[in-house]
Motif scaffolding. Structure first.
Motif, PDB file in Angstrom:
ATOM      1  N   LYS B  11      60.154  73.710 -48.026  1.00  7.37           N
ATOM      2  CA  LYS B  11      61.180  73.470 -47.018  1.00  7.37           C
ATOM      3  C   LYS B  11      61.004  74.486 -45.899  1.00  7.37           C
ATOM      4  N   ILE B  12      60.895  73.978 -44.677  1.00  6.12           N
ATOM      5  CA  ILE B  12      60.848  74.840 -43.500  1.00  6.12           C
ATOM      6  C   ILE B  12      62.107  74.565 -42.696  1.00  6.12           C
ATOM      7  N   ALA B  18      71.472  74.864 -42.556  1.00  7.92           N
ATOM      8  CA  ALA B  18      71.814  74.765 -43.969  1.00  7.92           C
ATOM      9  C   ALA B  18      70.623  74.206 -44.733  1.00  7.92           C
ATOM     10  N   VAL B  19      70.476  74.643 -45.965  1.00  9.47           N
ATOM     11  CA  VAL B  19      69.378  74.154 -46.804  1.00  9.47           C
ATOM     12  C   VAL B  19      69.900  74.036 -48.237  1.00  9.47           C
ATOM     13  N   ALA B  82      71.071  79.794 -43.197  1.00  4.75           N
ATOM     14  CA  ALA B  82      69.852  80.465 -43.635  1.00  4.75           C
ATOM     15  C   ALA B  82      69.499  81.595 -42.675  1.00  4.75           C
ATOM     16  N   GLU B  83      68.962  82.676 -43.237  1.00  2.00           N
ATOM     17  CA  GLU B  83      68.515  83.821 -42.450  1.00  2.00           C
ATOM     18  C   GLU B  83      67.020  84.041 -42.715  1.00  2.00           C
ATOM     19  N   LEU B  84      66.386  84.782 -41.815  1.00  2.00           N
ATOM     20  CA  LEU B  84      64.954  85.014 -41.938  1.00  2.00           C
ATOM     21  C   LEU B  84      64.599  85.621 -43.303  1.00  2.00           C
ATOM     22  N   GLY B  85      65.445  86.513 -43.780  1.00  2.00           N
ATOM     23  CA  GLY B  85      65.193  87.199 -45.048  1.00  2.00           C
ATOM     24  C   GLY B  85      65.329  86.308 -46.279  1.00  2.00           C
ATOM     25  N   ASP B  86      65.756  85.078 -46.080  1.00  2.00           N
ATOM     26  CA  ASP B  86      65.881  84.154 -47.216  1.00  2.00           C
ATOM     27  C   ASP B  86      64.565  83.470 -47.550  1.00  2.00           C
ATOM     28  N   SER B  87      63.553  83.681 -46.737  1.00  2.01           N
ATOM     29  CA  SER B  87      62.243  83.080 -47.022  1.00  2.01           C
ATOM     30  C   SER B  87      61.743  83.592 -48.366  1.00  2.01           C
ATOM     31  N   GLY B 111      59.264  75.500 -58.592  1.00  3.12           N
ATOM     32  CA  GLY B 111      59.858  76.249 -57.501  1.00  3.12           C
ATOM     33  C   GLY B 111      59.957  75.462 -56.210  1.00  3.12           C
ATOM     34  N   SER B 112      60.834  75.941 -55.358  1.00  2.00           N
ATOM     35  CA  SER B 112      60.993  75.411 -54.001  1.00  2.00           C
ATOM     36  C   SER B 112      60.711  76.560 -53.043  1.00  2.00           C
ATOM     37  N   ARG B 113      59.667  76.383 -52.236  1.00  3.12           N
ATOM     38  CA  ARG B 113      59.304  77.464 -51.315  1.00  3.12           C
ATOM     39  C   ARG B 113      59.999  77.251 -49.983  1.00  3.12           C
ATOM     40  N   LEU B 114      60.794  78.220 -49.593  1.00  2.00           N
ATOM     41  CA  LEU B 114      61.567  78.149 -48.355  1.00  2.00           C
ATOM     42  C   LEU B 114      60.962  79.074 -47.307  1.00  2.00           C
ATOM     43  N   THR B 115      60.762  78.536 -46.121  1.00  2.00           N
ATOM     44  CA  THR B 115      60.362  79.330 -44.962  1.00  2.00           C
ATOM     45  C   THR B 115      61.421  79.174 -43.894  1.00  2.00           C
ATOM     46  N   VAL B 116      61.977  80.296 -43.461  1.00  5.25           N
ATOM     47  CA  VAL B 116      63.000  80.285 -42.422  1.00  5.25           C
ATOM     48  C   VAL B 116      62.386  80.845 -41.140  1.00  5.25           C
ATOM     49  N   LEU B 117      62.404  80.049 -40.089  1.00  9.52           N
ATOM     50  CA  LEU B 117      61.792  80.450 -38.810  1.00  9.52           C
ATOM     51  C   LEU B 117      62.854  80.950 -37.837  1.00  9.52           C
TER      52      LEU B 117
END
Lengths: 113, 117
Positions: B11-12, B18-19, B82-87, B111-117
């Motif tokens: 998820k990007i 919200a995610v 979501a915040e950048l540090g949640d990646s 797992g679910s890999r999250l990237t917050v931009l």
């Protein structure tokens, strides 16, 4: 101080080598000791599980616990390229039914042919 | 072989969005865990459920994270905003019983890999 300390490596060895992975922990109440293997982009999977001091062997893998030194080890004999993964130690107490697991940061291992 | 199912795998999102992540544990497993694994670190527990009840959410940042397991089966973890540090990788695990009972081997999903931009 984190509950569990683990050297992240990376560790690179030739096929057939003996690999030694280690963790130290701070809380003498910890009684359950585990090693998980995590391949890239996958979830961890349990390799070894022990709740006493001494050695436990499973095939090419040996888990060693020294409670007096608060030190645990995982030895891999005759290492194979398929052993290339990140190895996480995990430790827990039995002080409550929650039994939270505390993970080390993992050691990245590469076994080259 | 029974597995813990998670979605989405990747998820990007942009910060402030919200995610949500979904987890379906192994059938019959009463205990469900959400862990967060930051790259290069070990998993850290966010929340633990016993059936539909939260038994440990002491490490869950409750101002932005929420988790539910309404019928004691599947579970959703939400982050808003979501915040950048949640990646990170968000891992779901399940076990027959709580780990401290001595029978609670944890089985992890992919797992679910999250990237917050």
């Amino acid at each position: 101080q984190k509950e569990v300390e683990q050297d992240p490596g990376p560790l690179s060895v030739p096929e057939g080598a003996i690999v030694s992975l280690n963790c130290t922990y701070s809380n003498s109440a910890f009684q359950y000791f585990m090693w998980y293997r995590q391949y890239s982009r996958k979830g961890p999977e349990l390799l070894m599980y022990t709740y006493s001091s001494g050695n436990k062997e499973d095939g090419r893998f040996t888990a060693q616990v020294d409670k007096s030194s608060k030190y645990i080890s995982l030895f891999i004999r005759d290492s194979q390229p398929s052993d290339s993964a990140t190895y996480l130690c995990a430790i827990s107490d039995r002080g409550s039914t929650l039994g939270r697991l505390y993970f080390g940061r993992g050691t990245q291992l590469t076994v080259w042919p | 072989e029974a597995e813990v199912a998670q979605s989405p795998r990747y998820k990007i999102t942009e910060k402030s969005q919200a995610v949500a992540f979904w987890c379906d544990p192994i059938s019959g497993h009463a205990t469900l865990y959400w862990y967060r694994q930051i790259l290069g670190q070990g998993p850290e527990l966010l929340v633990q459920f016993q059936d539909e009840s939260v038994v440990d959410d002491s490490q869950l940042p409750k101002d932005r994270f929420s988790a539910e397991r309404l019928k004691g089966v599947d579970s959703t973890l939400k982050i808003q905003p979501a915040e950048l540090g949640d990646s990170a990788m968000y891992l779901c695990a399940s076990s027959l019983a709580p780990f401290g009972s001595g029978t609670g081997e944890l089985f992890f999903g992919e797992g679910s890999r999250l990237t917050v931009l």
